[in-house]
Design an enzyme around this catalytic site. Structure first.
Site, PDB file in Angstrom:
ATOM      1  CG  ASP A  41      31.555  41.147  34.252  1.00  0.00           C
ATOM      2  OD1 ASP A  41      30.850  42.057  34.695  1.00  0.00           O
ATOM      3  OD2 ASP A  41      31.308  39.944  34.437  1.00  0.00           O
ATOM      4  CD  GLU A  88      37.882  30.445  41.696  1.00  0.00           C
ATOM      5  OE1 GLU A  88      38.631  30.647  42.683  1.00  0.00           O
ATOM      6  OE2 GLU A  88      37.078  31.288  41.269  1.00  0.00           O
TER       7      GLU A  88
END
Length: 431
Positions: free
Chosen positions: A238, A180
């Protein structure tokens, strides 16, 4: 390195910190402390720099650079002649070039009646954003971007546009991999080069990895677009490692950085419009995984950052301020409070940064100072909402990390219910 066109090259230059200063050379203090007058004198002697005046530039340096400028001016003039001949021979390519470099996105989108087409079905804002991207790719041929290995989840792939690679330089989808920080740096570089309009994307919780480069976007005035999806505890199963809490407050605190958390399709369109028309400010779109119903009062007023999405008759005695998935919750809470005789206004605040750029008169019309009973509702950290709720107001926000479970159960567990918002309003004591 320049001659080898098949492989990248890495050039290592061995240096020593503080070179030329005998007392500091090779020491950490050369970086962390001023040299001081005596060390500067010693540095001049070591480097054989005869000039005593600070920041002095000798005339021969100016002459050297003037000669280079003159030489390069001739090169530029030759290029301009070549380019003019190229445009004359290939007018269709000149038109495309001008679309890349000179056409303003606002003009294109304002003339196109389809961009603001209203949507009537419930859909996740990440999916709506994906539709907007695939619309923009046809009207903005220079749109170019991708994701950090999450394109199917971020909904950022441009269909039929190909993948940019060594084999296909015509592709418009970039696959950055799980990197990222580098992704955001590359996005900055693309925008600084010019011609292309870039976007990058990942999960919102991973915006932490992008942060140093996002800060550079803001510092440089580079209008890169960041698409951050899976925006809250709505991520669900998640669990807390993937459920953002503090990230929104951190990005909102950054100067010259617009952060949008839209509540439906109209506000998502507004977020993208603001992003691709921005000239000097980067934009982050913070988008849901779960479906959101279209809001009856949503409008292009979202371009002002905050606006009245559901009002009451007369002067309100209570204001509910919400973003994203919690706007619908605020509207439902308003209905419950109205049934008890309260006058409630709901303000959607998709972008606090843009709201702060509005005139004092506009901000007062949306959030009149006389109305002190205010509650901010957002499934993220409450840090920063005090600016709008004041000393008397309350927040229905996250004060801890999330949990693993279906999204509806998590919203109920963490208090994002009509009953809790109503209780927060009733708990405000105005003296």
């Amino acid at each position: 390195a320049k001659r080898d066109t098949a492989r990248p090259s890495f050039i290592t230059i061995k240096t020593q910190i503080g070179y030329g200063c005998p007392a500091k050379q090779g020491k950490a203090s050369a970086h962390g402390e001023p040299l001081g007058a005596e060390n500067v004198k010693a540095l001049r002697e070591t480097l054989e720099w005869p000039y005593e005046e600070p920041f002095y530039v000798p005339d021969e340096v100016y002459k050297h650079f003037a000669a280079i400028a003159e030489e390069k001016a001739e090169t530029e003039a030759a290029w301009n002649v070549m380019f003019a001949a190229y445009c004359e021979e290939y007018p269709e390519m000149e038109e495309l070039w001008n679309r890349y470099y000179d056409v303003h996105a606002a003009e294109v989108l304002d003339q196109d009646g389809q961009f603001w087409k209203r949507q009537e079905k419930a859909e996740a804002t990440r999916s709506i954003s994906g539709s907007v991207i695939n619309y923009l790719k046809d009207v903005m041929p220079n749109l170019f971007g991708g994701s950090a290995d999450l394109a199917p989840s971020n909904k950022t792939a441009m269909s039929g546009a190909g993948d940019f690679s060594k084999e296909d330089r015509n592709g418009r989808n970039l696959h950055f991999g799980v990197r990222e920080l580098a992704m955001a740096a590359i996005g900055n570089g693309i925008m600084l080069h010019g011609g292309l309009r870039a976007y990058v994307s990942t999960f919102f919780v991973f915006s932490d990895y992008c942060k140093p480069m996002a800060r550079l976007s803001a510092l440089m005035g580079t209008p890169l677009t960041y698409v951050f999806t899976h925006d809250s505890i709505g991520v669900g199963e998640d669990g807390p490692t993937h459920e953002p809490v503090e990230q929104m407050a951190a990005l909102r605190a950054m100067p010259n950085f617009h952060v949008f958390r839209p509540c439906d399709a109209t506000e998502t369109q507004a977020a993208w419009y603001s992003a691709v028309t921005s000239e000097h400010t980067p934009t982050a779109l913070v988008l849901t995984r779960q479906n959101l119903e279209p809001m009856a009062g949503s409008s292009r007023e979202a371009l002002k950052g905050g606006y009245i999405i559901d009002d009451c008759d007369g002067t309100p005695d209570t204001i509910l301020i919400a973003t994203g998935s919690e706007v619908a919750l605020a509207v439902k809470a308003k209905e419950a409070l109205a049934a008890e005789g309260m006058n409630v206004r709901v303000v959607s605040m998709p972008c606090t940064d843009l709201f702060e750029e509005q005139s004092a008169e506009y901000k007062e019309s949306v959030l009149p100072k006389t109305v002190r009973r205010r509650v901010a509702v957002e499934a993220l950290s409450g840090f920063g909402w005090e600016r709008y709720t004041g000393l008397d107001g309350k927040t229905v926000t996250m004060d801890g990390f999330g949990a693993s479970g279906p999204a509806p159960q998590l919203f109920e567990k963490f208090g994002f219910t009509v009953e809790n918002v109503v209780a927060a309003v009733k708990g405000i004591q105005i003296n």
